[in-house]
Design a protein around this motif. Structure first.
Motif, PDB file in Angstrom:
ATOM      1  N   GLN A 187       0.833  -1.198   0.000  1.00  0.00           N
ATOM      2  CA  GLN A 187       0.000   0.000   0.000  1.00  0.00           C
ATOM      3  C   GLN A 187       0.877   1.262   0.000  1.00  0.00           C
ATOM      4  OE1 GLN A 187      -3.201  -1.211   0.027  1.00  0.00           O
ATOM      5  NE2 GLN A 187      -3.863   0.777  -0.718  1.00  0.00           N
ATOM      6  N   ALA A 188       1.947   1.218   0.774  1.00  0.00           N
ATOM      7  CA  ALA A 188       2.829   2.396   0.900  1.00  0.00           C
ATOM      8  C   ALA A 188       3.522   2.723  -0.414  1.00  0.00           C
ATOM      9  CB  ALA A 188       3.865   2.140   1.984  1.00  0.00           C
ATOM     10  N   ASN A 189       3.793   1.694  -1.224  1.00  0.00           N
ATOM     11  CA  ASN A 189       4.513   1.916  -2.485  1.00  0.00           C
ATOM     12  C   ASN A 189       3.587   2.013  -3.690  1.00  0.00           C
ATOM     13  OD1 ASN A 189       6.983   1.881  -1.203  1.00  0.00           O
ATOM     14  ND2 ASN A 189       7.174  -0.344  -1.358  1.00  0.00           N
ATOM     15  N   GLN A 190       2.290   1.942  -3.453  1.00  0.00           N
ATOM     16  CA  GLN A 190       1.355   1.991  -4.574  1.00  0.00           C
ATOM     17  C   GLN A 190       1.336   3.398  -5.169  1.00  0.00           C
ATOM     18  OE1 GLN A 190      -2.989   1.983  -4.007  1.00  0.00           O
ATOM     19  NE2 GLN A 190      -3.053   0.189  -5.324  1.00  0.00           N
ATOM     20  N   MET A 191       1.485   3.477  -6.488  1.00  0.00           N
ATOM     21  CA  MET A 191       1.467   4.773  -7.171  1.00  0.00           C
ATOM     22  C   MET A 191       0.113   4.998  -7.831  1.00  0.00           C
ATOM     23  SD  MET A 191       5.111   4.920  -9.231  1.00  0.00           S
ATOM     24  CE  MET A 191       4.896   3.361 -10.122  1.00  0.00           C
ATOM     25  N   THR A 192      -0.237   6.269  -8.000  1.00  0.00           N
ATOM     26  CA  THR A 192      -1.340   6.651  -8.887  1.00  0.00           C
ATOM     27  C   THR A 192      -0.690   7.437 -10.017  1.00  0.00           C
ATOM     28  OG1 THR A 192      -2.889   6.790  -7.057  1.00  0.00           O
ATOM     29  CG2 THR A 192      -3.503   7.919  -9.088  1.00  0.00           C
ATOM     30  N   VAL A 193      -0.764   6.897 -11.236  1.00  0.00           N
ATOM     31  CA  VAL A 193      -0.059   7.489 -12.372  1.00  0.00           C
ATOM     32  C   VAL A 193      -1.065   7.996 -13.401  1.00  0.00           C
ATOM     33  CG1 VAL A 193       1.721   7.111 -14.126  1.00  0.00           C
ATOM     34  CG2 VAL A 193       1.801   5.800 -11.989  1.00  0.00           C
ATOM     35  N   SER A 194      -0.981   9.300 -13.714  1.00  0.00           N
ATOM     36  CA  SER A 194      -1.804   9.886 -14.783  1.00  0.00           C
ATOM     37  C   SER A 194      -0.999   9.854 -16.078  1.00  0.00           C
ATOM     38  CB  SER A 194      -2.161  11.338 -14.442  1.00  0.00           C
ATOM     39  OG  SER A 194      -3.150  11.374 -13.442  1.00  0.00           O
ATOM     40  N   ILE A 195      -1.636   9.366 -17.149  1.00  0.00           N
ATOM     41  CA  ILE A 195      -0.899   9.155 -18.413  1.00  0.00           C
ATOM     42  C   ILE A 195      -1.625   9.800 -19.586  1.00  0.00           C
ATOM     43  CG2 ILE A 195       0.082   7.409 -19.966  1.00  0.00           C
ATOM     44  CD1 ILE A 195      -0.048   5.399 -17.657  1.00  0.00           C
ATOM     45  N   THR A 196      -0.906  10.662 -20.342  1.00  0.00           N
ATOM     46  CA  THR A 196      -1.424  11.116 -21.640  1.00  0.00           C
ATOM     47  C   THR A 196      -0.858  10.174 -22.701  1.00  0.00           C
ATOM     48  OG1 THR A 196       0.432  12.553 -22.204  1.00  0.00           O
ATOM     49  CG2 THR A 196      -1.332  13.541 -20.891  1.00  0.00           C
ATOM     50  N   GLY A 197      -1.576  10.003 -23.804  1.00  0.00           N
ATOM     51  CA  GLY A 197      -1.112   9.087 -24.846  1.00  0.00           C
ATOM     52  C   GLY A 197      -1.215   7.635 -24.422  1.00  0.00           C
ATOM     53  N   ALA A 198      -2.082   7.375 -23.429  1.00  0.00           N
ATOM     54  CA  ALA A 198      -2.184   6.013 -22.879  1.00  0.00           C
ATOM     55  C   ALA A 198      -2.748   5.013 -23.883  1.00  0.00           C
ATOM     56  CB  ALA A 198      -3.060   6.025 -21.617  1.00  0.00           C
ATOM     57  N   HIS A 221      -0.730  -0.863  -9.410  1.00  0.00           N
ATOM     58  CA  HIS A 221      -0.782   0.596  -9.282  1.00  0.00           C
ATOM     59  C   HIS A 221      -2.100   1.099  -9.854  1.00  0.00           C
ATOM     60  CE1 HIS A 221       3.359   0.705  -7.985  1.00  0.00           C
ATOM     61  NE2 HIS A 221       3.709  -0.034  -9.033  1.00  0.00           N
ATOM     62  N   LYS A 222      -2.447   2.332  -9.508  1.00  0.00           N
ATOM     63  CA  LYS A 222      -3.669   2.934 -10.048  1.00  0.00           C
ATOM     64  C   LYS A 222      -3.308   3.787 -11.252  1.00  0.00           C
ATOM     65  CE  LYS A 222      -6.188   3.132  -5.700  1.00  0.00           C
ATOM     66  NZ  LYS A 222      -6.570   3.984  -4.570  1.00  0.00           N
ATOM     67  N   VAL A 223      -4.194   3.790 -12.238  1.00  0.00           N
ATOM     68  CA  VAL A 223      -3.918   4.525 -13.476  1.00  0.00           C
ATOM     69  C   VAL A 223      -5.061   5.474 -13.809  1.00  0.00           C
ATOM     70  CG1 VAL A 223      -3.591   4.295 -15.982  1.00  0.00           C
ATOM     71  CG2 VAL A 223      -2.429   2.712 -14.434  1.00  0.00           C
ATOM     72  N   HIS A 224      -4.707   6.721 -14.133  1.00  0.00           N
ATOM     73  CA  HIS A 224      -5.654   7.686 -14.688  1.00  0.00           C
ATOM     74  C   HIS A 224      -5.274   7.887 -16.158  1.00  0.00           C
ATOM     75  CE1 HIS A 224      -6.254   9.718 -10.464  1.00  0.00           C
ATOM     76  NE2 HIS A 224      -6.748   8.495 -10.531  1.00  0.00           N
ATOM     77  N   VAL A 225      -6.188   7.565 -17.052  1.00  0.00           N
ATOM     78  CA  VAL A 225      -5.955   7.757 -18.482  1.00  0.00           C
ATOM     79  C   VAL A 225      -6.466   9.148 -18.861  1.00  0.00           C
ATOM     80  CG1 VAL A 225      -6.674   6.981 -20.786  1.00  0.00           C
ATOM     81  CG2 VAL A 225      -6.019   5.297 -19.054  1.00  0.00           C
ATOM     82  N   LEU A 226      -5.544  10.040 -19.236  1.00  0.00           N
ATOM     83  CA  LEU A 226      -5.921  11.400 -19.627  1.00  0.00           C
ATOM     84  C   LEU A 226      -6.095  11.407 -21.142  1.00  0.00           C
ATOM     85  CD1 LEU A 226      -3.331  13.456 -17.505  1.00  0.00           C
ATOM     86  CD2 LEU A 226      -5.552  12.558 -16.794  1.00  0.00           C
ATOM     87  N   THR A 227      -7.314  11.657 -21.604  1.00  0.00           N
ATOM     88  CA  THR A 227      -7.610  11.482 -23.023  1.00  0.00           C
ATOM     89  C   THR A 227      -8.452  12.640 -23.556  1.00  0.00           C
ATOM     90  OG1 THR A 227      -8.626   9.945 -24.615  1.00  0.00           O
ATOM     91  CG2 THR A 227      -9.691  10.117 -22.466  1.00  0.00           C
ATOM     92  N   ARG A 228      -8.530  12.723 -24.874  1.00  0.00           N
ATOM     93  CA  ARG A 228      -9.441  13.715 -25.471  1.00  0.00           C
ATOM     94  C   ARG A 228     -10.786  13.069 -25.783  1.00  0.00           C
ATOM     95  NH1 ARG A 228      -5.902  16.673 -30.056  1.00  0.00           N
ATOM     96  NH2 ARG A 228      -5.495  14.508 -30.559  1.00  0.00           N
ATOM     97  N   SER A 229     -10.820  11.733 -25.756  1.00  0.00           N
ATOM     98  CA  SER A 229     -12.071  11.036 -26.077  1.00  0.00           C
ATOM     99  C   SER A 229     -12.261   9.820 -25.172  1.00  0.00           C
ATOM    100  CB  SER A 229     -12.064  10.579 -27.536  1.00  0.00           C
ATOM    101  OG  SER A 229     -13.048   9.597 -27.737  1.00  0.00           O
ATOM    102  N   LYS A 230     -13.225   9.952 -24.253  1.00  0.00           N
ATOM    103  CA  LYS A 230     -13.516   8.861 -23.312  1.00  0.00           C
ATOM    104  C   LYS A 230     -13.940   7.602 -24.055  1.00  0.00           C
ATOM    105  CE  LYS A 230     -14.765  10.264 -18.834  1.00  0.00           C
ATOM    106  NZ  LYS A 230     -15.642  10.787 -17.825  1.00  0.00           N
TER     107      LYS A 230
END
Length: 311
Positions: A4-15, A32-41
């Protein structure tokens, strides 16, 4: 599994792109947790269907700021493919797509309150930064070139460097990425087969490549290892001349390399974008090696064999 302590949340463009897809898979498989940053959901959902990727948050541009504020790290891979036909409009779009996405990411990071600001930004750039040469070798300290792609890379990197100085910035100058479902290889193989596996163009130009898995591991290492900062070349330690690359490809595909693919055929497929393959540069990953990064595929023959055999 990470704690849990080393878990990252990473936001990515171009995912949703060739590199991004593989990076998302690696991060998810390591919990890890991922946020996909996109122009089209909707397009992102096609690449990352809910049932298989339930842990992913997909955010359109209006939600980027909020996503970035809760993230440990940001990876910026957005940008229109350069292995495409270049028209003046496409050239503008190649440049603007990279600069605009980077600018937006940097603004979101800089606006975040200090306690919510991501601690690291890994931003893609390219070996095109160095210009082209059949005789020189380039490492991270080499000056920039004078052509269109080096100008794109300089402006792209300059935008990333505007990030808050508290944020560790890693700029990965990426070579030609070799992998199964995309990148330059996907466009080269059909041409290669058509001409029975000969070299592309003169064959003397340098080809600074990296296997997709090694690049994803390099990005991952850049996220977790605080020693990684500044410019790092994302290329394998043994670049080859294109004729050797084609020989090796001929061996692993069972096609002897004998008839050169004429430049006009490449230009017909890639237009001015053929310069990515026709005019190379010999780039060495000096920094990654100093940092002790271990390449799974240091030699092109092993990389190609792994890709051809991939299910």
């Amino acid at each position: 599994m990470v704690s849990q302590a080393n878990q990252m949340t990473v936001s990515i463009t171009g995912a949703t792109g060739f590199i991004g897809r593989r990076l998302v898979q690696k991060l998810i498989s390591d919990d890890h947790k991922v946020h996909v940053l996109t122009r089209s959901k909707s397009q992102a959902r096609v690449v990352f269907p809910e049932q298989k990727y339930s842990g992913i948050l997909i955010a359109e541009e209006g939600e980027w700021e909020q996503c970035i504020q809760g993230s440990t790290a940001v990876v910026n891979l957005a940008g229109l493919s350069i292995s495409t036909r270049w028209s003046p409009e496409i050239k503008r779009e190649i440049k603007q797509s990279r600069i605009n996405a980077t600018s937006k990411v940097v603004d979101c990071i800089n606006k975040a309150p200090a306690d919510l600001r991501p601690s690291v930004l890994v931003s893609a750039t390219a070996v095109g930064y160095y210009g082209t040469s059949e005789t020189h070798s380039f490492d991270e300290t080499s000056p920039s070139g004078k052509d269109y792609l080096s100008e794109v890379c300089r402006e792209w990197e300059a935008k990333a460097r505007e990030v808050n100085s508290d944020v560790r910035l890693v700029l990965i100058r990426i070579g030609v990425v070799l992998g199964k479902d995309g990148g330059a290889l996907a466009k080269m193989i059909p041409l290669f087969m058509m001409f029975a596996g000969g070299p592309l163009g003169s064959g003397q130009q340098w080809f600074s490549w990296i296997h997709l898995d090694d690049l994803v591991n390099l990005i991952y290492e850049s996220l977790v290892n605080p020693s990684y900062k500044g410019v790092i070349n994302g290329t394998a330690p043994h670049p080859v001349r294109l004729s050797e690359m084609c020989d090796q490809l001929g061996q692993v595909t069972g096609r002897p390399s004998w008839l050169p693919v004429p430049e006009f055929a490449l230009k017909a497929v890639l237009g001015e974008g053929a310069s990515v393959v026709l005019d190379g540069q010999r780039v060495l990953p000096v920094r990654a090696q100093q940092l002790g990064f271990s390449f799974k595929y240091p030699y092109v023959k092993d990389a190609l064999r792994a890709i051809i055999n991939e299910k």
